[in-house]
Design a protein around this motif. Sequence first.
Motif, PDB file in Angstrom:
ATOM      1  N   ILE A 198     -22.485  74.711  27.731  1.00  0.00           N
ATOM      2  CA  ILE A 198     -21.285  73.988  27.285  1.00  0.00           C
ATOM      3  C   ILE A 198     -20.110  74.943  27.204  1.00  0.00           C
ATOM      4  CG2 ILE A 198     -20.228  72.786  25.325  1.00  0.00           C
ATOM      5  CD1 ILE A 198     -23.049  71.524  24.848  1.00  0.00           C
ATOM      6  N   ALA A 199     -20.353  76.155  26.723  1.00  0.00           N
ATOM      7  CA  ALA A 199     -19.283  77.147  26.588  1.00  0.00           C
ATOM      8  C   ALA A 199     -18.666  77.520  27.937  1.00  0.00           C
ATOM      9  CB  ALA A 199     -19.806  78.398  25.881  1.00  0.00           C
ATOM     10  N   GLU A 200     -19.399  77.318  29.013  1.00  0.00           N
ATOM     11  CA  GLU A 200     -18.897  77.638  30.351  1.00  0.00           C
ATOM     12  C   GLU A 200     -18.005  76.539  30.930  1.00  0.00           C
ATOM     13  OE1 GLU A 200     -22.260  78.513  32.805  1.00  0.00           O
ATOM     14  OE2 GLU A 200     -22.839  80.259  31.624  1.00  0.00           O
ATOM     15  N   LEU A 201     -17.972  75.376  30.285  1.00  0.00           N
ATOM     16  CA  LEU A 201     -17.148  74.269  30.778  1.00  0.00           C
ATOM     17  C   LEU A 201     -15.670  74.551  30.558  1.00  0.00           C
ATOM     18  CD1 LEU A 201     -19.229  71.298  29.332  1.00  0.00           C
ATOM     19  CD2 LEU A 201     -19.202  72.102  31.699  1.00  0.00           C
ATOM     20  N   ASP A 202     -14.822  73.789  31.250  1.00  0.00           N
ATOM     21  CA  ASP A 202     -13.386  73.944  31.015  1.00  0.00           C
ATOM     22  C   ASP A 202     -13.056  73.373  29.630  1.00  0.00           C
ATOM     23  OD1 ASP A 202     -12.757  71.130  31.183  1.00  0.00           O
ATOM     24  OD2 ASP A 202     -12.772  71.292  33.358  1.00  0.00           O
ATOM     25  N   GLU A 203     -11.880  73.721  29.125  1.00  0.00           N
ATOM     26  CA  GLU A 203     -11.499  73.387  27.746  1.00  0.00           C
ATOM     27  C   GLU A 203     -11.529  71.883  27.468  1.00  0.00           C
ATOM     28  OE1 GLU A 203     -11.190  75.478  25.172  1.00  0.00           O
ATOM     29  OE2 GLU A 203     -11.815  76.987  26.621  1.00  0.00           O
ATOM     30  N   LYS A 204     -11.079  71.087  28.410  1.00  0.00           N
ATOM     31  CA  LYS A 204     -11.047  69.632  28.212  1.00  0.00           C
ATOM     32  C   LYS A 204     -12.457  69.088  28.029  1.00  0.00           C
ATOM     33  CE  LYS A 204      -9.571  65.302  30.322  1.00  0.00           C
ATOM     34  NZ  LYS A 204      -9.134  64.652  31.540  1.00  0.00           N
ATOM     35  N   ASP A 205     -13.382  69.494  28.897  1.00  0.00           N
ATOM     36  CA  ASP A 205     -14.759  69.014  28.807  1.00  0.00           C
ATOM     37  C   ASP A 205     -15.430  69.505  27.525  1.00  0.00           C
ATOM     38  OD1 ASP A 205     -14.508  67.657  31.185  1.00  0.00           O
ATOM     39  OD2 ASP A 205     -15.432  69.234  32.398  1.00  0.00           O
ATOM     40  N   LYS A 206     -15.174  70.764  27.161  1.00  0.00           N
ATOM     41  CA  LYS A 206     -15.731  71.287  25.906  1.00  0.00           C
ATOM     42  C   LYS A 206     -15.229  70.477  24.722  1.00  0.00           C
ATOM     43  CE  LYS A 206     -14.777  75.730  26.414  1.00  0.00           C
ATOM     44  NZ  LYS A 206     -14.675  77.172  26.188  1.00  0.00           N
ATOM     45  N   SER A 207     -13.946  70.175  24.718  1.00  0.00           N
ATOM     46  CA  SER A 207     -13.349  69.413  23.630  1.00  0.00           C
ATOM     47  C   SER A 207     -14.004  68.040  23.511  1.00  0.00           C
ATOM     48  CB  SER A 207     -11.847  69.272  23.864  1.00  0.00           C
ATOM     49  OG  SER A 207     -11.269  68.451  22.896  1.00  0.00           O
ATOM     50  N   ILE A 208     -14.247  67.399  24.630  1.00  0.00           N
ATOM     51  CA  ILE A 208     -14.885  66.079  24.626  1.00  0.00           C
ATOM     52  C   ILE A 208     -16.302  66.177  24.059  1.00  0.00           C
ATOM     53  CG2 ILE A 208     -15.813  64.244  26.114  1.00  0.00           C
ATOM     54  CD1 ILE A 208     -13.352  64.770  27.959  1.00  0.00           C
ATOM     55  N   ILE A 209     -17.063  67.149  24.529  1.00  0.00           N
ATOM     56  CA  ILE A 209     -18.452  67.293  24.065  1.00  0.00           C
ATOM     57  C   ILE A 209     -18.501  67.611  22.578  1.00  0.00           C
ATOM     58  CG2 ILE A 209     -20.513  68.756  24.216  1.00  0.00           C
ATOM     59  CD1 ILE A 209     -20.050  68.786  27.260  1.00  0.00           C
ATOM     60  N   PHE A 210     -17.680  68.565  22.138  1.00  0.00           N
ATOM     61  CA  PHE A 210     -17.692  68.917  20.720  1.00  0.00           C
ATOM     62  C   PHE A 210     -17.174  67.769  19.863  1.00  0.00           C
ATOM     63  CE2 PHE A 210     -17.760  73.485  22.212  1.00  0.00           C
ATOM     64  CZ  PHE A 210     -19.072  73.699  21.801  1.00  0.00           C
ATOM     65  N   GLY A 211     -16.257  66.969  20.371  1.00  0.00           N
ATOM     66  CA  GLY A 211     -15.793  65.790  19.655  1.00  0.00           C
ATOM     67  C   GLY A 211     -16.913  64.776  19.486  1.00  0.00           C
ATOM     68  N   MET A 212     -17.705  64.579  20.541  1.00  0.00           N
ATOM     69  CA  MET A 212     -18.838  63.653  20.469  1.00  0.00           C
ATOM     70  C   MET A 212     -19.870  64.149  19.455  1.00  0.00           C
ATOM     71  SD  MET A 212     -19.202  62.751  24.563  1.00  0.00           S
ATOM     72  CE  MET A 212     -20.917  62.393  24.437  1.00  0.00           C
ATOM     73  N   ILE A 213     -20.150  65.442  19.498  1.00  0.00           N
ATOM     74  CA  ILE A 213     -21.123  66.013  18.558  1.00  0.00           C
ATOM     75  C   ILE A 213     -20.634  65.840  17.126  1.00  0.00           C
ATOM     76  CG2 ILE A 213     -22.180  68.169  17.758  1.00  0.00           C
ATOM     77  CD1 ILE A 213     -22.252  69.017  20.766  1.00  0.00           C
ATOM     78  N   GLU A 214     -19.361  66.138  16.894  1.00  0.00           N
ATOM     79  CA  GLU A 214     -18.788  65.998  15.549  1.00  0.00           C
ATOM     80  C   GLU A 214     -18.872  64.556  15.067  1.00  0.00           C
ATOM     81  OE1 GLU A 214     -17.468  67.131  12.007  1.00  0.00           O
ATOM     82  OE2 GLU A 214     -17.890  68.519  13.641  1.00  0.00           O
ATOM     83  N   THR A 215     -18.586  63.603  15.940  1.00  0.00           N
ATOM     84  CA  THR A 215     -18.680  62.186  15.579  1.00  0.00           C
ATOM     85  C   THR A 215     -20.110  61.816  15.198  1.00  0.00           C
ATOM     86  OG1 THR A 215     -16.846  61.635  17.047  1.00  0.00           O
ATOM     87  CG2 THR A 215     -18.314  59.826  16.433  1.00  0.00           C
ATOM     88  N   MET A 216     -21.077  62.262  15.987  1.00  0.00           N
ATOM     89  CA  MET A 216     -22.478  61.950  15.700  1.00  0.00           C
ATOM     90  C   MET A 216     -22.935  62.579  14.391  1.00  0.00           C
ATOM     91  SD  MET A 216     -24.249  62.273  19.399  1.00  0.00           S
ATOM     92  CE  MET A 216     -23.348  61.746  20.829  1.00  0.00           C
ATOM     93  N   LEU A 217     -22.525  63.817  14.134  1.00  0.00           N
ATOM     94  CA  LEU A 217     -22.900  64.486  12.885  1.00  0.00           C
ATOM     95  C   LEU A 217     -22.270  63.781  11.683  1.00  0.00           C
ATOM     96  CD1 LEU A 217     -22.680  68.224  13.986  1.00  0.00           C
ATOM     97  CD2 LEU A 217     -24.753  66.861  13.611  1.00  0.00           C
ATOM     98  N   THR A 218     -21.040  63.363  11.816  1.00  0.00           N
ATOM     99  CA  THR A 218     -20.367  62.646  10.732  1.00  0.00           C
ATOM    100  C   THR A 218     -21.075  61.325  10.448  1.00  0.00           C
ATOM    101  OG1 THR A 218     -18.258  63.668  11.314  1.00  0.00           O
ATOM    102  CG2 THR A 218     -18.161  61.668   9.976  1.00  0.00           C
ATOM    103  N   LYS A 219     -21.442  60.600  11.505  1.00  0.00           N
ATOM    104  CA  LYS A 219     -22.181  59.345  11.325  1.00  0.00           C
ATOM    105  C   LYS A 219     -23.497  59.594  10.595  1.00  0.00           C
ATOM    106  CE  LYS A 219     -20.677  56.507  15.235  1.00  0.00           C
ATOM    107  NZ  LYS A 219     -21.123  55.907  16.504  1.00  0.00           N
ATOM    108  N   LYS A 220     -24.180  60.659  10.982  1.00  0.00           N
ATOM    109  CA  LYS A 220     -25.460  60.981  10.346  1.00  0.00           C
ATOM    110  C   LYS A 220     -25.258  61.302   8.870  1.00  0.00           C
ATOM    111  CE  LYS A 220     -29.569  63.923  10.572  1.00  0.00           C
ATOM    112  NZ  LYS A 220     -29.846  63.655   9.187  1.00  0.00           N
TER     113      LYS A 220
END
Length: 121
Positions: free
Chosen positions: A86-108
Amino acid sequence: MALSNNIKRLREEKGILQKEIATEVGLGISHYSKIENGQREASVELLDKLAKFYGITIDQIVNMDFDVPIEITLEDKTANEQVRLIAELDEKDKSIIFGMIETMLTKKKFKDFFNKNIAAL
């Protein structure tokens, strides 16, 4: 193995005549024959048509003697390896992935909090 040999091998394994393949991909028999004999190079367009005809990928035609995976998944990767990739992805893709992870963690966290407090009632 040469690409021309791979193209010929595919046809022969399916028991199809050169004439049939040539017609299917929109080439004259002479032109197609020269591709199989290595006298002409196969275009990307031709490889695409052959791949579609045989129901395989262009990569499988080119790398026929290698075990080319049809699909690659991250399921076999450890969490550390996934984070590294994930760290090797471009900034936009990283932002999307980390945003999804943050949303899932918050829901949990909300779900756990809700279940804990409802159970206490």
